[in-house]
Scaffold this active site. Sequence first.
Site, PDB file in Angstrom:
ATOM      1  N   LYS A  68      49.747  13.128  12.411  1.00 38.80           N
ATOM      2  CA  LYS A  68      50.157  12.053  11.432  1.00 38.80           C
ATOM      3  C   LYS A  68      50.119  13.107   9.950  1.00 38.80           C
ATOM      4  O   LYS A  68      51.223  12.754   9.539  1.00 38.80           O
ATOM      5  CB  LYS A  68      49.655  10.891  11.193  1.00 38.80           C
ATOM      6  CG  LYS A  68      49.981   9.872  12.612  1.00 38.80           C
ATOM      7  CD  LYS A  68      49.643   8.547  12.297  1.00 38.80           C
ATOM      8  CE  LYS A  68      48.196   8.119  12.802  1.00 38.80           C
ATOM      9  NZ  LYS A  68      48.157   6.757  12.571  1.00 38.80           N
ATOM     10  N   ASP A 103      52.969   1.406   8.856  1.00 40.71           N
ATOM     11  CA  ASP A 103      51.632   0.421   9.167  1.00 40.71           C
ATOM     12  C   ASP A 103      51.827  -0.536   8.093  1.00 40.71           C
ATOM     13  O   ASP A 103      51.204  -1.622   7.910  1.00 40.71           O
ATOM     14  CB  ASP A 103      50.447   1.385   9.035  1.00 40.71           C
ATOM     15  CG  ASP A 103      49.971   1.800  10.255  1.00 40.71           C
ATOM     16  OD1 ASP A 103      50.517   1.640  11.520  1.00 40.71           O
ATOM     17  OD2 ASP A 103      49.320   2.866  10.426  1.00 40.71           O
TER      18      ASP A 103
HETATM   19  P1  NAP Z   1      39.711   6.299   9.226  1.00 43.48           P
HETATM   20  O1  NAP Z   1      40.789   7.131   8.299  1.00 43.48           O
HETATM   21  O2  NAP Z   1      38.912   7.130  10.224  1.00 43.48           O
HETATM   22  O3  NAP Z   1      38.643   5.290   8.565  1.00 43.48           O
HETATM   23  C1  NAP Z   1      37.790   4.593   9.293  1.00 43.48           C
HETATM   24  C2  NAP Z   1      37.230   3.744   8.173  1.00 43.48           C
HETATM   25  O4  NAP Z   1      35.997   3.013   8.952  1.00 43.48           O
HETATM   26  C3  NAP Z   1      36.490   4.247   6.919  1.00 43.48           C
HETATM   27  O5  NAP Z   1      36.756   3.744   6.080  1.00 43.48           O
HETATM   28  C4  NAP Z   1      35.009   4.582   7.346  1.00 43.48           C
HETATM   29  O6  NAP Z   1      34.002   4.470   6.335  1.00 43.48           O
HETATM   30  C5  NAP Z   1      34.793   3.056   8.229  1.00 43.48           C
HETATM   31  N1  NAP Z   1      33.903   2.883   9.140  1.00 43.48           N
HETATM   32  C6  NAP Z   1      33.787   3.717  10.207  1.00 43.48           C
HETATM   33  N2  NAP Z   1      32.441   3.604  10.757  1.00 43.48           N
HETATM   34  C7  NAP Z   1      31.773   2.727   9.932  1.00 43.48           C
HETATM   35  C8  NAP Z   1      30.414   2.219   9.826  1.00 43.48           C
HETATM   36  N3  NAP Z   1      29.555   2.320  11.104  1.00 43.48           N
HETATM   37  N4  NAP Z   1      29.928   1.272   9.001  1.00 43.48           N
HETATM   38  C9  NAP Z   1      31.015   1.207   7.759  1.00 43.48           C
HETATM   39  N5  NAP Z   1      32.285   1.661   7.815  1.00 43.48           N
HETATM   40  C10 NAP Z   1      32.510   2.343   8.820  1.00 43.48           C
HETATM   41  O7  NAP Z   1      40.541   5.522  10.271  1.00 43.48           O
HETATM   42  P2  NAP Z   1      41.861   4.593   9.842  1.00 43.48           P
HETATM   43  O8  NAP Z   1      43.262   5.367  10.403  1.00 43.48           O
HETATM   44  O9  NAP Z   1      41.926   4.089   8.496  1.00 43.48           O
HETATM   45  O10 NAP Z   1      41.779   3.485  10.927  1.00 43.48           O
HETATM   46  C11 NAP Z   1      40.795   2.480  10.823  1.00 43.48           C
HETATM   47  C12 NAP Z   1      40.814   1.333  11.571  1.00 43.48           C
HETATM   48  O11 NAP Z   1      42.127   0.648  11.895  1.00 43.48           O
HETATM   49  C13 NAP Z   1      40.676   1.802  13.157  1.00 43.48           C
HETATM   50  O12 NAP Z   1      40.014   0.653  13.886  1.00 43.48           O
HETATM   51  C14 NAP Z   1      42.215   1.572  13.829  1.00 43.48           C
HETATM   52  O13 NAP Z   1      42.458   1.459  15.084  1.00 43.48           O
HETATM   53  C15 NAP Z   1      42.956   0.593  12.817  1.00 43.48           C
HETATM   54  N6  NAP Z   1      44.233   0.502  12.864  1.00 43.48           N
HETATM   55  C16 NAP Z   1      45.094  -0.270  13.409  1.00 43.48           C
HETATM   56  C17 NAP Z   1      46.356  -0.334  13.316  1.00 43.48           C
HETATM   57  C18 NAP Z   1      46.900  -1.592  13.904  1.00 43.48           C
HETATM   58  O14 NAP Z   1      48.327  -1.550  13.815  1.00 43.48           O
HETATM   59  N7  NAP Z   1      46.596  -2.629  14.223  1.00 43.48           N
HETATM   60  C19 NAP Z   1      46.950   0.536  12.519  1.00 43.48           C
HETATM   61  C20 NAP Z   1      46.134   1.573  11.870  1.00 43.48           C
HETATM   62  C21 NAP Z   1      44.795   1.561  12.200  1.00 43.48           C
HETATM   63  P3  NAP Z   1      33.716   6.005   5.664  1.00 43.48           P
HETATM   64  O15 NAP Z   1      34.725   6.369   4.832  1.00 43.48           O
HETATM   65  O16 NAP Z   1      32.268   5.600   4.963  1.00 43.48           O
HETATM   66  O17 NAP Z   1      33.176   6.790   6.962  1.00 43.48           O
END
Ligand code: NAP
Length: 278
Positions: A68, A103
């Site tokens: 992406k 998104d």
């Molecule tokens: P990302 O950039 O990898 O960010 C992950 C986030 O989760 C970061 O803020 C990270 O904190 C936090 N995190 C992970 N493990 C953690 C833990 N054990 N304790 C506290 N915080 C934790 O991922 P993203 O692309 O933003 O996606 C995040 C979520 O949204 C995923 O579950 C994804 O599947 C979902 N999503 C859904 C849609 C939809 O259409 N429904 C669309 C996009 C994303 P740190 O910065 O401290 O690592």
Amino acid sequence: MAKPRAACLIGWPAAHSRSPLIHHYWLQTLGLPGGYNIEAIPPEGLAEFVLHLKAHGFVGANVTIPHKERALALTTPDERARAVGAANTLWYEGDELRSTNTDIEGFIHNLDACAPGWDGATGDALVLGAGGAARAVVFGLIERGIKRVYLANRTVERARALADQFGVQVHPVSWDAIGEWLPRVDFLVNTTSLGMHGQPALEIDVGRLPPHSVVADLVYVPLQTPLLAAARARGLRIADGLGMLLHQAVRGFELWFGQRPQVTPELRALIEADLTKL
Ligand code: NAP
């Protein structure tokens, strides 16, 4: 006879995505000729594939992990893709390959569907997480008039970077102080992967939120996360991750095939059935 228009999903590995199910459902129900393929493209082949998307037979594409961010650089992005720092939808304007990030509207249109009038009071929001999904959510909330976004992230530097990007309406707060902010906000949004199948739970006492508040969770495996289950049990309005996933697909379909499709209960049931096969 002209070949039917086709779009594709570009990923590596091309994981088990629901996008083909969604777009085939819309093509079928709208009676449109067209196709939607999965294209497994390794990182070393991405530039060639994207720069020659038309020659590969496609009028546009969705882009997923891990491509992406590079897709943004290979195309002409709009303001949304630039703000999120990632492109998930590509289409041609003439010979120019444009990109956006859907998104933002996926999140907002799902809120509109699940909690109509949610932005009437335009209050304050607490957003958990500071990754790409959080940037999409914050952009959408600010665009719709939310006054203040409190942002809590495990790694505080990432929350600060996001606040720097979006300006004075975004306030980083400590991950350990989430409980103190809950009574002061009208919206709670989980954009972390906590609560996802195989990940630790998100430990939050939704009993501390005001009774009029709305809770959204971007996680959609499981469909009903413990956060959403607790919010529902308390009588709060909720918006789930599957709804966002379906709403974010609408714009790509419209750009490629020329008709705006609907997110229907039937489509939702189809994808729910597929997700429960996991
Ligand atoms: P990302 O950039 O990898 O960010 C992950 C986030 O989760 C970061 O803020 C990270 O904190 C936090 N995190 C992970 N493990 C953690 C833990 N054990 N304790 C506290 N915080 C934790 O991922 P993203 O692309 O933003 O996606 C995040 C979520 O949204 C995923 O579950 C994804 O599947 C979902 N999503 C859904 C849609 C939809 O259409 N429904 C669309 C996009 C994303 P740190 O910065 O401290 O690592």
